[in-house]
Scaffold this motif. Structure first.
Motif, PDB file in Angstrom:
ATOM      1  N   GLY A 212      38.266  80.417  71.566  1.00 16.55           N
ATOM      2  CA  GLY A 212      39.094  80.955  72.626  1.00 16.55           C
ATOM      3  C   GLY A 212      38.148  82.120  73.283  1.00 16.55           C
ATOM      4  N   ALA A 213      36.884  82.448  72.828  1.00 15.71           N
ATOM      5  CA  ALA A 213      36.253  83.592  73.407  1.00 15.71           C
ATOM      6  C   ALA A 213      35.857  83.222  74.972  1.00 15.71           C
ATOM      7  N   PHE A 214      35.702  82.091  75.115  1.00 15.75           N
ATOM      8  CA  PHE A 214      35.558  81.728  76.577  1.00 15.75           C
ATOM      9  C   PHE A 214      35.913  80.298  76.864  1.00 15.75           C
ATOM     10  N   THR A 215      35.944  79.898  77.883  1.00 19.53           N
ATOM     11  CA  THR A 215      36.597  78.563  78.515  1.00 19.53           C
ATOM     12  C   THR A 215      35.570  77.319  77.629  1.00 19.53           C
ATOM     13  N   GLY A 216      36.312  76.496  77.107  1.00 17.61           N
ATOM     14  CA  GLY A 216      35.640  75.678  76.488  1.00 17.61           C
ATOM     15  C   GLY A 216      35.231  75.802  74.911  1.00 17.61           C
ATOM     16  N   ALA A 217      35.423  77.105  74.581  1.00 15.83           N
ATOM     17  CA  ALA A 217      35.354  77.484  73.062  1.00 15.83           C
ATOM     18  C   ALA A 217      36.822  76.865  72.395  1.00 15.83           C
ATOM     19  N   ASP A 218      36.696  75.595  72.117  1.00 18.92           N
ATOM     20  CA  ASP A 218      38.126  75.292  71.253  1.00 18.92           C
ATOM     21  C   ASP A 218      38.048  75.237  69.984  1.00 18.92           C
ATOM     22  N   HIS A 256      19.895  93.590  62.313  1.00 19.62           N
ATOM     23  CA  HIS A 256      20.131  92.357  61.578  1.00 19.62           C
ATOM     24  C   HIS A 256      21.590  92.215  61.614  1.00 19.62           C
ATOM     25  N   GLU A 257      22.308  92.646  62.322  1.00 18.01           N
ATOM     26  CA  GLU A 257      23.912  92.553  62.328  1.00 18.01           C
ATOM     27  C   GLU A 257      24.263  91.783  63.502  1.00 18.01           C
ATOM     28  N   ILE A 258      25.029  90.546  63.366  1.00 18.14           N
ATOM     29  CA  ILE A 258      25.530  89.818  64.483  1.00 18.14           C
ATOM     30  C   ILE A 258      26.996  90.036  64.830  1.00 18.14           C
ATOM     31  N   ARG A 259      27.452  89.775  65.799  1.00 16.53           N
ATOM     32  CA  ARG A 259      28.842  89.871  66.201  1.00 16.53           C
ATOM     33  C   ARG A 259      29.246  88.564  67.189  1.00 16.53           C
ATOM     34  N   PRO A 260      29.754  87.508  66.711  1.00 22.81           N
ATOM     35  CA  PRO A 260      30.008  86.449  67.442  1.00 22.81           C
ATOM     36  C   PRO A 260      30.818  86.909  68.552  1.00 22.81           C
ATOM     37  N   VAL A 261      30.624  86.262  69.746  1.00 18.37           N
ATOM     38  CA  VAL A 261      31.493  86.336  71.128  1.00 18.37           C
ATOM     39  C   VAL A 261      32.883  86.205  70.492  1.00 18.37           C
ATOM     40  N   GLY A 262      33.508  87.448  71.012  1.00 14.14           N
ATOM     41  CA  GLY A 262      35.124  87.270  70.672  1.00 14.14           C
ATOM     42  C   GLY A 262      35.492  87.756  69.286  1.00 14.14           C
ATOM     43  N   ALA A 263      34.463  88.088  68.313  1.00 14.07           N
ATOM     44  CA  ALA A 263      34.691  88.549  67.320  1.00 14.07           C
ATOM     45  C   ALA A 263      34.997  90.038  67.078  1.00 14.07           C
ATOM     46  N   ALA A 264      35.844  90.736  66.332  1.00 16.67           N
ATOM     47  CA  ALA A 264      36.099  92.042  66.222  1.00 16.67           C
ATOM     48  C   ALA A 264      35.263  92.921  65.233  1.00 16.67           C
ATOM     49  N   ARG A 265      34.446  91.991  64.366  1.00 15.96           N
ATOM     50  CA  ARG A 265      33.624  92.565  63.290  1.00 15.96           C
ATOM     51  C   ARG A 265      32.232  92.074  63.207  1.00 15.96           C
TER      52      ARG A 265
END
Length: 436
Positions: A212-218, A256-265
């Protein structure tokens, strides 16, 4: 001045080196076989050993081993006219002080010996010895030997490496060799073609995205950096990434930290990053097209791949290698003739090693033998279509347009001539339309 053991089986070269060393104040014991060298090392220690690699039934690597067993601080300088990454890696792991490609100026050897004298008393790090695999990284020229040395030193670290060079010079092979000889070799090596991914998708491709982070992210999507945890990510065409994404990449390289699109942490991953480009990043920095802080962060170790026209001697090895490969693939028995090899060495190779490989493949399929006539016929056909192929950043668009014109708009053929993936060409054409 240090006493030097010289191991060289060529009498003329042995005399030349010994004379030069003695003229510079060194005391030299010269031998012609590995047996003599190992016998001398068994009875006394030498602070410096200078040895050819390919001598008789044993090699300079055996001399290196004997010298190090006698005196762990011994500085061993190896010489060879047939340098390969396998021998450089073996020499490095065995603790060789330096590795010099023949032919060389005597000043090069004298400078190495002077550095060896300065280093006496310190002890070089010895990596664990292991059997080395065969590789496709081929070349014995002085430029390639220097690259092998840099690869061997960088591989055992986690340093970021920036690999620069024209299209077709083998930047991807360098990246794979660094991974293969690293502590991460048993984990993933993930190449990413940055130029073929739309800017809007690059962040989710590398960092991942939540449903749900963007259109098509099912569904939740794991990004490349997380999927390659404890492995290596190779960012090819790094010069093509959009300016607004460069800051996100810089932050990742620092933390070396990642935050996936739409993630809070955020989450931490253990990934080594290697990058490559055929663009002049320094020029892009000066033109404010590439972040200076990102360029410095990527440029911890810099490797510049020489174009094939500057190391034509390596064609003597490359051409037979590719011929053997394609003879096996196509069940052929095409022979490489002396005249054909000379013709290959005379060409300027604007497409570098990749272009040479394509020519050999074509000749393996179509020719009965590779001689001067068949080579010139093949190059005439390819030059008529490829003479505009160049990937310098300031004229890339013009070259792409010329190649498309030459192929009648056939994008698949144009991508093949340019030496890039078709999807990469589509991405570049999209950018060109935006700019125009």
């Amino acid at each position: 001045m240090a006493k030097i053991l010289l191991v060289e089986d060529d009498p003329a070269l042995q005399f030349t080196i010994q004379t030069a060393l003695e003229a510079n104040g060194y005391e030299v014991e010269a031998v012609s076989t590995t047996g003599e060298a190992i016998e001398r090392l068994g009875s006394r220690a030498f602070p410096i050993v200078v040895s050819d690699i390919y001598i008789d039934e044993r090699t300079g690597l055996d001399v290196l081993d004997a010298a190090k067993r006698r005196d762990a601080d011994c500085c061993v300088i190896l010489m060879t006219g047939r340098g390969t990454i396998e021998t450089v890696m073996a020499a490095t792991r065995g603790g060789a002080f330096d590795y010099i490609a023949k032919p060389f100026e005597l000043d090069v050897l004298l400078e190495a010996i002077a550095r060896a004298e300065d280093s006496r008393g310190g002890r070089e790090h010895e990596a664990e010895e292991e059997d080395l695999p065969e590789t496709e990284m081929i070349g014995t020229s002085a430029q390639m030997v220097e690259i092998y040395k840099t690869v061997s030193r960088a591989a055992v670290t986690d340093a970021t490496v920036l690999i620069e060079g024209e299209t077709g010079t083998g930047k991807d092979l360098v990246a794979r060799m660094i991974h293969r000889f690293s502590r991460r070799k048993d984990n993933a090596f993930v190449p990413v073609d940055c130029g073929s991914i739309a800017p809007t998708l690059l962040e989710s491709e590398l960092f991942g995205a939540m449903r749900g982070a963007f259109t098509g992210a099912d569904r939740d999507r794991v990004g490349v950096f997380e999927a390659a945890n404890r492995g290596t990510v190779f960012l090819d065409e790094i010069g093509d990434i959009e300016h607004n994404f460069q800051l996100a990449l810089l932050r990742f390289l620092e933390s070396h930290e990642i935050r996936p699109v739409g993630a809070a942490r955020s989450k931490t991953v253990d990934v080594r990053v290697l990058a490559a480009t055929n663009r002049d990043l320094q020029r892009m920095v000066n033109e404010s097209k590439f972040r200076e802080d990102l360029w410095h962060r990527l440029n911890v170790v810099r490797i510049i791949m020489p174009p094939l026209r500057e190391r034509r001697s390596d064609i003597v090895l490359l051409a037979p290698f590719f011929l053997r490969k394609y003879n096996e693939r196509y069940n052929r028995d095409v022979k490489l003739m002396d005249s054909g090899l000379r013709a290959l060495q005379e060409f300027t190779w604007p497409g570098n090693v990749r272009q040479l490989q394509h020519v050999i493949e074509r000749l393996t399929i179509l020719a009965d033998r590779i001689d001067e006539e068949s080579v010139r016929d093949a190059l005439t056909v390819m030059e008529s279509r490829e003479k505009s192929v160049d990937t310098l950043a300031d004229s890339e668009e013009e070259h792409i347009r010329k190649v498309l014109t030459a192929t009648g708009g056939n994008k698949s053929k144009a991508a093949q001539i340019l030496g890039i993936e078709r999807k990469t060409l589509y991405r570049k054409l999209e950018r060109m339309r935006v700019q125009n």
